[in-house]
Motif scaffolding. Structure first.
Motif, PDB file in Angstrom:
ATOM      1  N   LEU A  41       0.822  -1.213   0.000  1.00 47.74           N
ATOM      2  CA  LEU A  41       0.000   0.000   0.000  1.00 47.74           C
ATOM      3  C   LEU A  41       0.857   1.264   0.000  1.00 47.74           C
ATOM      4  N   ILE A  42       1.919   1.276   0.769  1.00 50.70           N
ATOM      5  CA  ILE A  42       2.780   2.459   0.856  1.00 50.70           C
ATOM      6  C   ILE A  42       3.427   2.746  -0.504  1.00 50.70           C
ATOM      7  N   GLU A  43       3.855   1.714  -1.209  1.00 48.25           N
ATOM      8  CA  GLU A  43       4.434   1.916  -2.545  1.00 48.25           C
ATOM      9  C   GLU A  43       3.394   2.494  -3.497  1.00 48.25           C
ATOM     10  N   ASP A  44       2.157   1.988  -3.416  1.00 48.28           N
ATOM     11  CA  ASP A  44       1.092   2.512  -4.273  1.00 48.28           C
ATOM     12  C   ASP A  44       0.795   3.976  -3.945  1.00 48.28           C
ATOM     13  N   ILE A  45       0.739   4.294  -2.660  1.00 44.51           N
ATOM     14  CA  ILE A  45       0.497   5.677  -2.242  1.00 44.51           C
ATOM     15  C   ILE A  45       1.625   6.576  -2.756  1.00 44.51           C
ATOM     16  N   ASN A  46       2.865   6.104  -2.624  1.00 42.68           N
ATOM     17  CA  ASN A  46       4.037   6.851  -3.096  1.00 42.68           C
ATOM     18  C   ASN A  46       3.938   7.207  -4.566  1.00 42.68           C
ATOM     19  N   SER A  47       3.427   6.285  -5.356  1.00 44.48           N
ATOM     20  CA  SER A  47       3.377   6.519  -6.795  1.00 44.48           C
ATOM     21  C   SER A  47       2.135   7.292  -7.245  1.00 44.48           C
ATOM     22  N   GLU A  48       1.121   7.379  -6.388  1.00 43.75           N
ATOM     23  CA  GLU A  48      -0.147   7.966  -6.804  1.00 43.75           C
ATOM     24  C   GLU A  48      -0.422   9.375  -6.290  1.00 43.75           C
ATOM     25  N   LEU A  49       0.147   9.753  -5.161  1.00 44.68           N
ATOM     26  CA  LEU A  49      -0.209  11.029  -4.540  1.00 44.68           C
ATOM     27  C   LEU A  49       0.879  12.077  -4.688  1.00 44.68           C
ATOM     28  N   GLY A  50       0.471  13.350  -4.627  1.00 42.31           N
ATOM     29  CA  GLY A  50       1.399  14.476  -4.676  1.00 42.31           C
ATOM     30  C   GLY A  50       2.156  14.607  -3.366  1.00 42.31           C
ATOM     31  N   ALA A  51       3.184  15.419  -3.368  1.00 39.42           N
ATOM     32  CA  ALA A  51       4.157  15.523  -2.273  1.00 39.42           C
ATOM     33  C   ALA A  51       3.566  15.678  -0.878  1.00 39.42           C
ATOM     34  N   HIS A  52       2.803  16.726  -0.628  1.00 39.19           N
ATOM     35  CA  HIS A  52       2.334  16.992   0.725  1.00 39.19           C
ATOM     36  C   HIS A  52       1.297  15.967   1.188  1.00 39.19           C
ATOM     37  N   LEU A  53       0.361  15.639   0.325  1.00 39.22           N
ATOM     38  CA  LEU A  53      -0.651  14.647   0.677  1.00 39.22           C
ATOM     39  C   LEU A  53      -0.006  13.287   0.876  1.00 39.22           C
ATOM     40  N   LYS A  54       0.943  12.942   0.026  1.00 36.47           N
ATOM     41  CA  LYS A  54       1.660  11.671   0.153  1.00 36.47           C
ATOM     42  C   LYS A  54       2.364  11.589   1.503  1.00 36.47           C
ATOM     43  N   THR A  55       3.058  12.642   1.893  1.00 32.76           N
ATOM     44  CA  THR A  55       3.773  12.667   3.168  1.00 32.76           C
ATOM     45  C   THR A  55       2.807  12.458   4.331  1.00 32.76           C
ATOM     46  N   LEU A  56       1.682  13.144   4.291  1.00 32.25           N
ATOM     47  CA  LEU A  56       0.687  13.025   5.349  1.00 32.25           C
ATOM     48  C   LEU A  56       0.095  11.629   5.413  1.00 32.25           C
ATOM     49  N   VAL A  57      -0.335  11.096   4.291  1.00 36.44           N
ATOM     50  CA  VAL A  57      -0.978   9.779   4.269  1.00 36.44           C
ATOM     51  C   VAL A  57       0.003   8.696   4.702  1.00 36.44           C
ATOM     52  N   ILE A  58       1.231   8.759   4.242  1.00 39.23           N
ATOM     53  CA  ILE A  58       2.235   7.764   4.640  1.00 39.23           C
ATOM     54  C   ILE A  58       2.504   7.849   6.136  1.00 39.23           C
ATOM     55  N   ALA A  59       2.586   9.060   6.681  1.00 40.46           N
ATOM     56  CA  ALA A  59       2.788   9.216   8.127  1.00 40.46           C
ATOM     57  C   ALA A  59       1.618   8.620   8.901  1.00 40.46           C
ATOM     58  N   LEU A  60       0.408   8.822   8.410  1.00 41.44           N
ATOM     59  CA  LEU A  60      -0.768   8.255   9.084  1.00 41.44           C
ATOM     60  C   LEU A  60      -0.805   6.734   8.983  1.00 41.44           C
ATOM     61  N   MET A  61      -0.161   6.172   7.985  1.00 43.94           N
ATOM     62  CA  MET A  61      -0.152   4.716   7.817  1.00 43.94           C
ATOM     63  C   MET A  61       0.923   4.044   8.669  1.00 43.94           C
ATOM     64  N   ASP A  62       1.837   4.830   9.244  1.00 42.07           N
ATOM     65  CA  ASP A  62       2.839   4.262  10.159  1.00 42.07           C
ATOM     66  C   ASP A  62       2.184   3.883  11.470  1.00 42.07           C
ATOM     67  N   SER A  63       2.760   2.895  12.146  1.00 40.13           N
ATOM     68  CA  SER A  63       2.311   2.605  13.510  1.00 40.13           C
ATOM     69  C   SER A  63       2.734   3.785  14.384  1.00 40.13           C
ATOM     70  N   LYS A  64       2.126   3.896  15.560  1.00 36.96           N
ATOM     71  CA  LYS A  64       2.483   5.005  16.458  1.00 36.96           C
ATOM     72  C   LYS A  64       3.960   4.966  16.828  1.00 36.96           C
ATOM     73  N   ALA A  65       4.483   3.770  17.083  1.00 43.52           N
ATOM     74  CA  ALA A  65       5.889   3.643  17.487  1.00 43.52           C
ATOM     75  C   ALA A  65       6.820   4.074  16.361  1.00 43.52           C
ATOM     76  N   VAL A  66       6.524   3.682  15.136  1.00 38.81           N
ATOM     77  CA  VAL A  66       7.359   4.053  13.992  1.00 38.81           C
ATOM     78  C   VAL A  66       7.289   5.560  13.759  1.00 38.81           C
ATOM     79  N   PHE A  67       6.102   6.127  13.855  1.00 35.87           N
ATOM     80  CA  PHE A  67       5.952   7.572  13.685  1.00 35.87           C
ATOM     81  C   PHE A  67       6.764   8.319  14.744  1.00 35.87           C
ATOM     82  N   ASP A  68       6.636   7.902  16.003  1.00 34.37           N
ATOM     83  CA  ASP A  68       7.398   8.544  17.078  1.00 34.37           C
ATOM     84  C   ASP A  68       8.902   8.391  16.866  1.00 34.37           C
ATOM     85  N   ALA A  69       9.336   7.217  16.413  1.00 35.90           N
ATOM     86  CA  ALA A  69      10.763   6.992  16.152  1.00 35.90           C
ATOM     87  C   ALA A  69      11.265   7.967  15.089  1.00 35.90           C
TER      88      ALA A  69
END
Length: 142
Positions: A41-69
């Motif tokens: 899913l992350i690879e698909d999001i990377n290829s489909e969305l523009g810069a700012h939206l992509k960054t936000l959506v990918i961050a939201l798809m991280d687990s809380k621990a990965v995001f905090d790290a």
């Protein structure tokens, strides 16, 4: 997948799905996507969305621990340290969450969080953060 299939991307559908789910539900969506479609899913999001939206959506798809790290690493990388991020994360998470963050940090960056904290801070502040990094404070009710 339907929102990213064919010509164009239905960004409104992606926003609706991601914004109206808990982190646990988003993690389940990510796993099911891989299981059912054999795609990342992350690879698909990377290829489909523009810069700012992509960054936000990918961050939201991280687990809380990965995001905090990632936030901790960003706060300590380069010149200067964003001490407010270190305080916010290490002083507000439960012991288990801190242990998960330490493991996620090691996995994501092949670095030791405690060592990075020790090299980026000093004095009593360093002692406090290293102590918090152990994930061993008393969590019993007062």
């Amino acid at each position: 997948r339907k929102a990213m299939k064919g010509a164009g991307t239905d960004e409104a559908a992606i926003i609706h799905i991601v914004a109206n789910r808990s982190n646990a539900q988003r993690q389940e969506i990510k796993q099911k996507f891989k299981l059912l479609l054999g795609r990342d899913l992350i690879e698909d999001i990377n290829s489909e969305l523009g810069a700012h939206l992509k960054t936000l959506v990918i961050a939201l798809m991280d687990s809380k621990a990965v995001f905090d790290a990632h936030c901790l690493r960003k706060a300590m990388k380069g010149v200067g340290t964003d001490e407010s991020v270190l305080i916010e994360i290490l002083c507000t998470r439960t012991n288990q969450e801190i242990r998960d963050i330490v493991a996620a940090y090691k996995t994501a960056f092949s670095r030791d969080l405690e060592k990075d904290i020790m090299s980026e801070t000093s004095g009593n502040f360093k002692r406090l953060l290293v102590s918090m990094c152990q994930g061993a404070r008393d969590e019993s009710p007062a």
